[in-house]
Design an enzyme around this catalytic site. Sequence first.
Site, PDB file in Angstrom:
ATOM      1  N   GLU A   1       7.252   3.130   5.281  1.00 19.48           N
ATOM      2  CA  GLU A   1       6.179   2.510   4.501  1.00 19.48           C
ATOM      3  C   GLU A   1       5.964   3.313   3.218  1.00 19.48           C
ATOM      4  O   GLU A   1       6.075   4.545   3.233  1.00 19.48           O
ATOM      5  CB  GLU A   1       4.889   2.459   5.314  1.00 19.48           C
TER       6      GLU A   1
ATOM      7  N   HIS B   1       0.183  -3.191   6.707  1.00 16.54           N
ATOM      8  CA  HIS B   1      -0.630  -2.185   7.402  1.00 16.54           C
ATOM      9  C   HIS B   1      -2.123  -2.467   7.217  1.00 16.54           C
ATOM     10  O   HIS B   1      -2.880  -1.647   6.690  1.00 16.54           O
ATOM     11  CB  HIS B   1      -0.292  -0.775   6.912  1.00 16.54           C
TER      12      HIS B   1
END
Length: 531
Positions: free
Chosen positions: A263, A281
């Site tokens: 990420e 997220h």
Amino acid sequence: MAPKVLISDKLSEAAVQIFRDRGIDVDFQPDVGKDKEKLAQIIGDYDGLAIRSATKVTEKIIAAATNLKVIGRAGIGTDNIDKEAASKKGIIVMNTPFGNMITTAEHAIAMMFAVARQIPEASASTHDGKWEKSKFMGVELTGKTLGVIGAGNIGGIVCDRARALKMKVLAYDPFLGEEKAKKMGVEKVELDDLLGRADFITLHVPFTDQTANILSRENIAKTKKGVRIINCARGGLVDEEALAEALKSGHVAGAAFDVFAKEPANENPLFHLPNVVCTPHLGAATTEAQENVALQVAEQMSDYLLTGAVANALNMPSVTAEEARVMGPWVKLAGHLGSFTGQMTDEPIRAINILYDGVVADMNLEALNCGVIAGIMKKANPDVNMVSAPVIAKERGIQISTTNQDKSGAFDGYIKVTVVTAKRERSIAGTVFSDGKPRFIQIKGINIDAEIGAHMLYTTNEDVPGIIGALGQTMGDNGVNIANFTLGRATAGGEAIALLYVDEPVPAEARAKLAETGMFTQIKPLAFDVA
């Protein structure tokens, strides 16, 4: 002079006002956390630092933080904080472990609905002016079997919501007891059973050595054909390449992911696949959750800076300033004893029994209990702390009992921890020597005298000649240096143990070589936080 706090990430105005109302001199600079150089230049002026995830509190930042006393993280994860460096410098690291549980659980449920009914694709199609009603045939959740991997705080909420949706819930969690499972209304199962029976699988475990790639290529192949997989927990729990292949083949009917192995996820094997729902997220991204964690961290930091009270600290027990000086070494010992039993125990824990003898029996036993429990629970949840550990243990139906007694042996005081499972009891005792260093003094009723190191190896064997040679030779052949070596036995020729304090983790190859000798009944690598 009033304590001074820097808020270096975006926090709600209500949180800023809490600091002001409590008499804290607060400096709200929500973008400075992204500028490492500027943060390093100004951090020395502050007693407290309130952050979210954007600010990276590195060793360099901590080195420049000449007055910093507390770092407060509005949220659970503290990977953006160098906790070892903070601990060495005496800086308390706090988080807010319970502020976003409901939000994350609700996101998982929402993702389950989204992938079951192909809502994102159907929405995009309709926005494009199409009317593809027959294309988006979904499935109901009612009557389906949900497999929940990890039935702790967030997973437990998901179980509750799923049961309200009339789903049958299977739970895989090594630390979930049968009684607790019954109270939750779920069926406790082994992982393979869950994989083969679940129509939907949702993950709610932290990322640890034990959970990394828990849905591996092999385990994905074991799943029921047509399964749908949801991950709103942590990236790295699922083999994304293998899942993408299973989606393309049709073995997996759909997936919904909020977290990814890398990420920010600018590219990923799951992207652009049909019936895969992806979000960036967003598990904790609700107004309520953001507000809750912000208010909580403001209150906790204010309490500490003004009164010395400690709550939700990851690197310090919740004790008063007066107690801390005397209890410090004993708190470390309590954590080490708990960590030993936690690392040694792979079955659901039914009870934790803690005995305090001698001088330690007159100390703050609640704080010491928290240290023991946190040490045990860290194997399953690295984010656990001395405040949240007892709550988690209670939720899982673990019975905690404490006994204190007058001095009864050669030591001025000692702590003995016994963990009870359905199959066995496992106990370990320790004390603090006059030099302030914790020591292990008994394991499984066998007396020893062992220093505690960051990396250790524990073995059990029948008391026969050649054990020392086998251990020493194997460690030497594999480049592992032994710093200290402790042996103990119940009786001559009976059960014996060895505890090696080594300079680095013992590699799997060395452990395999020990196993090949046939001399050892158990070989277990251990790690302890000795910072």
